[in-house]
Design a protein around this motif. Structure first.
Motif, PDB file in Angstrom:
ATOM      1  N   ASP A  87      16.731   9.903   5.179  1.00  0.00           N
ATOM      2  CA  ASP A  87      17.028   8.958   4.337  1.00  0.00           C
ATOM      3  C   ASP A  87      16.942   8.924   2.867  1.00  0.00           C
ATOM      4  O   ASP A  87      17.599   8.819   2.024  1.00  0.00           O
ATOM      5  CB  ASP A  87      16.685   7.400   4.897  1.00  0.00           C
ATOM      6  CG  ASP A  87      17.560   7.060   6.079  1.00  0.00           C
ATOM      7  OD1 ASP A  87      18.268   7.719   6.552  1.00  0.00           O
ATOM      8  OD2 ASP A  87      17.036   5.853   6.700  1.00  0.00           O
ATOM      9  N   LEU A  90      19.084  11.732   1.227  1.00  0.00           N
ATOM     10  CA  LEU A  90      20.621  11.187   1.030  1.00  0.00           C
ATOM     11  C   LEU A  90      20.759  10.264   0.063  1.00  0.00           C
ATOM     12  O   LEU A  90      21.969  10.239  -0.760  1.00  0.00           O
ATOM     13  CB  LEU A  90      20.936  10.189   2.504  1.00  0.00           C
ATOM     14  CG  LEU A  90      21.130  10.883   3.652  1.00  0.00           C
ATOM     15  CD1 LEU A  90      21.588  10.069   4.923  1.00  0.00           C
ATOM     16  CD2 LEU A  90      22.662  11.643   3.428  1.00  0.00           C
ATOM     17  N   LYS A  99      28.898  13.378  -1.551  1.00  0.00           N
ATOM     18  CA  LYS A  99      29.222  12.815  -0.096  1.00  0.00           C
ATOM     19  C   LYS A  99      28.353  13.486   1.126  1.00  0.00           C
ATOM     20  O   LYS A  99      28.223  14.940   0.522  1.00  0.00           O
ATOM     21  CB  LYS A  99      30.749  12.788   0.305  1.00  0.00           C
ATOM     22  CG  LYS A  99      31.484  11.809  -0.629  1.00  0.00           C
ATOM     23  CD  LYS A  99      33.077  12.441  -0.446  1.00  0.00           C
ATOM     24  CE  LYS A  99      33.436  12.235   1.017  1.00  0.00           C
ATOM     25  NZ  LYS A  99      35.067  12.275   1.232  1.00  0.00           N
ATOM     26  N   ARG A 127      29.336  10.501  11.010  1.00  0.00           N
ATOM     27  CA  ARG A 127      29.574   9.409   9.803  1.00  0.00           C
ATOM     28  C   ARG A 127      29.333  10.332   8.759  1.00  0.00           C
ATOM     29  O   ARG A 127      28.699  11.509   8.751  1.00  0.00           O
ATOM     30  CB  ARG A 127      28.649   8.330   9.846  1.00  0.00           C
ATOM     31  CG  ARG A 127      27.288   8.692   9.349  1.00  0.00           C
ATOM     32  CD  ARG A 127      26.158   7.775   9.414  1.00  0.00           C
ATOM     33  NE  ARG A 127      26.735   6.588   8.160  1.00  0.00           N
ATOM     34  CZ  ARG A 127      25.618   5.983   7.410  1.00  0.00           C
ATOM     35  NH1 ARG A 127      24.567   6.182   7.655  1.00  0.00           N
ATOM     36  NH2 ARG A 127      26.232   5.227   6.325  1.00  0.00           N
ATOM     37  N   VAL A 129      28.514   9.702   4.964  1.00  0.00           N
ATOM     38  CA  VAL A 129      27.977   8.810   3.860  1.00  0.00           C
ATOM     39  C   VAL A 129      28.383   9.070   2.384  1.00  0.00           C
ATOM     40  O   VAL A 129      28.378  10.175   1.921  1.00  0.00           O
ATOM     41  CB  VAL A 129      26.359   9.096   3.902  1.00  0.00           C
ATOM     42  CG1 VAL A 129      25.532   8.170   3.105  1.00  0.00           C
ATOM     43  CG2 VAL A 129      25.791   9.224   5.378  1.00  0.00           C
ATOM     44  N   LEU A 134      27.082   2.374   2.304  1.00  0.00           N
ATOM     45  CA  LEU A 134      25.799   2.715   2.941  1.00  0.00           C
ATOM     46  C   LEU A 134      25.706   1.381   3.497  1.00  0.00           C
ATOM     47  O   LEU A 134      26.195   0.218   3.340  1.00  0.00           O
ATOM     48  CB  LEU A 134      25.001   2.934   1.646  1.00  0.00           C
ATOM     49  CG  LEU A 134      25.110   4.023   0.948  1.00  0.00           C
ATOM     50  CD1 LEU A 134      24.002   3.787  -0.475  1.00  0.00           C
ATOM     51  CD2 LEU A 134      24.895   5.445   1.416  1.00  0.00           C
ATOM     52  N   THR A 265      35.149   7.934   7.379  1.00  0.00           N
ATOM     53  CA  THR A 265      33.666   7.727   6.725  1.00  0.00           C
ATOM     54  C   THR A 265      32.978   7.503   7.940  1.00  0.00           C
ATOM     55  O   THR A 265      31.810   7.863   8.362  1.00  0.00           O
ATOM     56  CB  THR A 265      33.513   7.255   5.815  1.00  0.00           C
ATOM     57  OG1 THR A 265      33.906   5.755   5.654  1.00  0.00           O
ATOM     58  CG2 THR A 265      34.234   7.934   4.493  1.00  0.00           C
ATOM     59  N   GLN A 266      33.289   6.445   9.181  1.00  0.00           N
ATOM     60  CA  GLN A 266      32.818   5.771  10.122  1.00  0.00           C
ATOM     61  C   GLN A 266      32.833   6.602  11.517  1.00  0.00           C
ATOM     62  O   GLN A 266      32.583   5.935  12.246  1.00  0.00           O
ATOM     63  CB  GLN A 266      32.942   4.357   9.892  1.00  0.00           C
ATOM     64  CG  GLN A 266      32.810   3.729   8.811  1.00  0.00           C
ATOM     65  CD  GLN A 266      31.507   3.875   8.260  1.00  0.00           C
ATOM     66  OE1 GLN A 266      30.445   3.698   8.927  1.00  0.00           O
ATOM     67  NE2 GLN A 266      31.322   4.484   7.011  1.00  0.00           N
ATOM     68  N   ARG A 380      24.289   1.571  14.136  1.00  0.00           N
ATOM     69  CA  ARG A 380      23.272   2.387  13.236  1.00  0.00           C
ATOM     70  C   ARG A 380      21.903   1.291  13.409  1.00  0.00           C
ATOM     71  O   ARG A 380      20.965   1.762  12.633  1.00  0.00           O
ATOM     72  CB  ARG A 380      23.621   2.528  11.850  1.00  0.00           C
ATOM     73  CG  ARG A 380      24.773   3.532  11.871  1.00  0.00           C
ATOM     74  CD  ARG A 380      25.182   3.713  10.354  1.00  0.00           C
ATOM     75  NE  ARG A 380      26.418   4.297  10.412  1.00  0.00           N
ATOM     76  CZ  ARG A 380      27.430   3.907   9.414  1.00  0.00           C
ATOM     77  NH1 ARG A 380      27.372   3.026   8.524  1.00  0.00           N
ATOM     78  NH2 ARG A 380      28.813   4.577   9.733  1.00  0.00           N
TER      79      ARG A 380
END
Length: 901
Positions: A87, A90, A99, A127, A129, A134, A265-266, A380
């Motif tokens: 995290d 990212l 991305k 996914r 990001v 987010l 993206t998902q 998530r």
């Protein structure tokens, strides 16, 4: 503008997979599916990055770049980050406009080995990001919205669609092309999607520049209305969008871009989204990006929240309430009825201090239900998100109980508060979810479901049995051993090995009775050794299987329980979002009431006239800063009327620098923002005819990215005002024309003032140092002069920060230069030049006549010190302590006589 236009760096072409290892072929396949994203490839406890991705990440994150194997004869660059630290890395990448695609292991290595010794663990992109998608708390600002926007233009109309994925809210706004920039800037998106056909369009570019977000170009085909409508219907799971409203083509197109991007993206997961809220271009006060920057509404000109209007008034106690308040301030309303409904809610809470205190105390313990729900729906979330929902629902019940049933509609809660309270009443389904979570979820659950330990003891009997076997296997085995000894009369010992598992063991002599044939004996012979004989029973065999699987079974039961709760949350997502929105709205109302009482703000009278009347108004941010230093703040009155009936519609504001002209201008513009946001205003009284567009051109700078000078930037912004302002607009202008030659600047300022007065007819505050503009008061029907009062005392300039009727007689520039620390010799020479210029009666003064430089033998000589007057000499000769009363009176008459000479 709010932020520069940023385009994420594009990755190089994906290397060929020919001749690669199976794992590298798997990576290259994932990379091919997301060529413009940095792929984080899960390998055990690390996410590895390869090829160009590794080089980019190494430079952006400061991680070590190394090598692993070869590809087509060349070393493969590699970098990696630990899984637990993902995290943080990212967040840094996203802030730089990249991305990231997360390629996860979707099976355990043991499962892969069942397919063969050379089988590769199955991995896939789960996914992508991006800045606007987010959802993790660690990547988000809890008190700020994170929005993904899309822009479309169809048949001369523009539209902006906006989704806040972390909370599930969706907005769609259709507007004119001229209002596109203001509409987009009002949402402050983190990421903006735009069809590639519009990407290079100059008119659209200005709007994208002012958005403040990373801009992503998508294929034009994704914006075609027919396909876009199908994708939006699929996103919401409906057969038609008609139930959401009559969307314009541009709105459907923009929503379709959002839907296409979320599908990509998902990775196929469908987020829980509220129906799109439609608001046309007449729903909100239009504030263009330059005006937002000038007024520092939600960010200062340095891009910081601290020091902005929003930070100054924010008294919210929940993250959802902070986001709701930010939206109100960023997008003030234009409808009189809606504005007054918001003011009703704030006034009602101002008058009920005890209730407001209890409400805010209750809200402090609340949680972010909206974001927890979104994470769970997207797969998530974890047990702590369930705990957040439990807390949020419990707090919602408690808050609803603070408000007694209203018997009299005149004294009961106003419409906005009543509507919020209605949404806090839990449905039977939400009530059951709350009970389940209260009974089944531990008080302090772990972050990840896979860790287990979040289901309360006694909630599921089969889980208790698995836990007992896992945690107390020795005691269970000892109990069974004792029962076997008692039943058989043989001194058994229970042993365990990898071949037989658990078994009963005794000596050969003791085992003789059990080895005799008997159809009723529960003991089954398993193995005979030299000195021992081993037995088992059905119960022991079952216990062996249970104990060996108890840990896995306990985790599996907890995982199953979590999934049941997650699925329930998914089915109730919209109801949960409604509760979260109600809590946030109550927090925002209560926060505005708290701030109003704290600073002595009053309710503005908002109507449909074109009046603007402020009595003793104060700049909220400047007042807070001044009072923090222990100094008083000087309030000011202001009165304008667009119709010109009650007073002037345009005020020329003059006065010296540092006297407060810019503060006065911004102050009145911010009072408009507060009033139309449904907030009280820091003033003794205010009456406001609703404003449709707010313009502020106060301060300027170069726009180097576009090759524009300060003056060019000023003229572009002024042109936008002159072409867009209406008779319901409010305009504040400061120093128009100062960036060019004196007469050119004066001419431009004069013409702009005339245009605003005659054609636009907008309520305007026009600050200037061109004192000639004061003459407009006698030339135009609805112009008045205001000046910021300053006084000279003992050679020093004192600013009173007071706006008074009339024009300033001078600018006091030399005095301000002295205050700024300009060397005394320079100030003295400037005063001499100023005296010469002001004393010159001729219209044309030759530059050769101006004594800018006194030259002697090629160098400037210092000017002689000024001679003292006869009065000053006589005054210096007097010794007050030595004078009698009669002598003092005679000295006074003597000085008076000298003053007449």
């Amino acid at each position: 503008m709010n932020a520069p236009l940023v385009h994420p760096p594009k990755a190089d072409a994906v290397p060929s997979s020919e001749g690669t290892t199976p794992v590298m072929a798997q990576f290259l396949a994932a990379k091919a599916s997301q060529p413009d994203a940095i792929v984080f490839f899960r390998m055990g406890d690390f996410y590895e990055l390869f090829f160009r991705d590794a080089e980019i990440a190494s430079a952006a994150l400061g991680i070590t770049l190394t090598k692993r194997g070869k590809h087509q004869g060349e070393d493969i660059p590699m970098a990696g980050v630990p899984v637990h630290a993902l995290d943080g890395y990212l967040a840094r990448l996203i802030r730089q406009g990249f991305k990231a695609a997360i390629c996860e292991q979707l099976e355990a290595p043991a499962e892969a080995r069942k397919r063969g010794s050379k089988a590769v663990v199955h991995r896939d992109i789960v996914r992508v990001v991006t800045p606007g998608t987010l959802t993790e708390d660690s990547l988000l600002d809890a008190r700020g919205a994170n929005r993904l926007a899309a822009v479309s233009v169809r048949k001369g109309r523009a539209a902006v669609a906006v989704v806040e994925l972390s909370a599930g809210s969706v907005d769609a706004v259709a507007c004119s092309l001229e209002d596109l920039g203001a509409t987009l800037a009002s949402f402050r998106p983190s990421e903006v999607l735009v069809p590639d056909r519009l990407f290079s369009d100059e008119a659209t570019r200005a709007a994208l520049d002012g958005s403040g977000g990373v801009v992503q170009a998508l294929p034009q085909a994704l914006a075609e209305p027919v396909g876009a409508r199908v994708r939006v219907e699929r996103l919401y799971g409906v057969a038609s969008l008609d139930g959401f409203g009559a969307f314009e083509e541009a709105e459907v197109s923009a929503l379709g871009l959002i839907a296409a991007y979320l599908e990509t993206t998902q990775a196929g997961k469908i987020p829980a989204l509220s129906p799109p809220r439609r608001s046309g271009d007449s729903g909100f006060l239009a504030i263009d990006p330059a005006t937002r920057l000038s007024l520092e509404i939600d960010r200062t000109q340095r891009g910081e929240r601290e020091g902005s209007l929003l930070a100054c008034i924010d008294r919210t106690v929940t993250s959802g309430g902070a986001r709701a308040l930010a939206e109100r301030i960023a997008r003030p309303l234009r409808d009189t009825t809606a504005i007054n409904h918001g003011l009703d809610a704030v006034e009602w809470l101002v008058e009920r201090r005890d209730l407001r205190r209890d409400l805010r105390d209750g809200l402090r313990a609340s949680s972010d239900v909206a974001r927890a729900t979104s994470r769970l729906v997207l797969g998530r979330g974890g047990p702590r998100d369930l705990a957040a929902i439990r807390t949020g629902l419990s707090i919602a019940e408690g808050i609803a109980g603070l408000f007694p049933p209203a018997r009299d509609p005149l004294t009961g809660p106003p419409a906005r508060i009543a509507a919020a309270l209605d949404r806090l009443i839990l449905s039977p389904e939400l009530g059951r979810l709350l009970v389940d979570l209260a009974e089944g979820l531990v008080a302090e659950p772990p972050h990840l479901a896979r860790d287990g330990g979040f289901v309360s003891a006694g909630y599921r009997p089969e889980l208790e049995e698995a836990r007992r076997l896992r945690d107390d296997s020795r005691r269970v085995v000892a109990d069974l051993e004792a029962r076997a000894v008692a039943e058989a009369g043989v001194p058994f010992k229970i042993r365990h090995n990898a071949v037989l598992g658990y078994f009963l063991e005794t000596s050969a002599k003791a085992a003789e009775p059990l080895l005799r044939p008997s159809g009723e004996s529960p003991f089954i012979h398993r193995q005979t050794l030299a000195n021992q004989v081993r037995f088992t029973t059905v119960e022991l065999s079952e216990l062996d299987a249970k104990i060996s699987q108890a840990g896995y079974r306990a985790l599996a039961i907890e995982g199953e329980t979590f999934e049941v709760w997650r699925t329930t949350v998914q089915s109730l997502a919209r109801s949960l979002q409604a509760v979260a929105e109600a809590v946030a709205e109550l927090d925002a109302h209560a926060a505005l009431a708290e701030w109003a009482e704290e600073v002595g703000a009053v309710r503005p009278a908002v109507d449909d006239t074109t009046c603007f009347e402020v009595a003793a108004g104060r700049h909220p941010v400047v007042e807070a800063a001044v009072k923090a230093q222990g100094d008083p703040y000087t309030p000011n009155n202001c009165k304008l009327d667009g119709s010109g009936a009650a007073c002037a519609r345009l005020s020329i504001v003059t006065g010296p620098n540092m006297a407060g002209k810019s503060t006065f201008l911004r102050q009145n513009a911010l009072l408009v923002v507060l009033a139309q946001a449904g907030a009280f205003v820091p003033a003794r009284a205010m009456r406001l005819g609703v404003v449709d567009r707010l313009f502020s051109r106060v301060g300027a700078g170069d726009d180097l990215a576009r090759g524009r000078s300060t003056f060019m930037t000023e003229m572009v912004e002024t042109a936008a005002i002159l072409t867009q302002a209406t008779d319901r607009s409010f305009v504040v202008l400061d120093e128009i024309g100062r960036g060019t030659a004196t007469y050119d600047g004066l001419a431009i300022a004069w013409a702009v003032a005339e245009a605003l007065h005659d054609r636009n007819r907008a309520r305007t505050l026009f600050a200037t140092h061109y004192h000639e503009l004061a003459g407009l008061e006698t030339r135009l029907a609805h112009v008045c002069n205001l000046s910021m009062v300053a006084r000279e005392w003992n050679g020093d300039l004192v600013f009173l920060h007071e706006a008074a009727p009339g024009a300033a007689d001078r600018s006091y520039g030399v005095q301000v230069a002295k205050l700024a620390g300009v060397p005394t010799a320079v100030v003295r020479r400037a005063r001499e030049v100023l005296d010469r210029l002001e004393g010159e009666k001729s219209a044309a003064i030759s530059l050769d006549d101006l004594p800018l430089f006194a030259q002697s033998q090629g160098r400037a000589e210092p000017s002689p010190p000024p001679r003292s007057s006869a009065v000053e000499d006589a005054l210096q000769a007097i010794e007050p302590d030595e004078l009698s009363p009669r002598e003092a009176l005679e000295a006074l008459y003597r000085l008076k006589g000298l003053g007449r000479r």
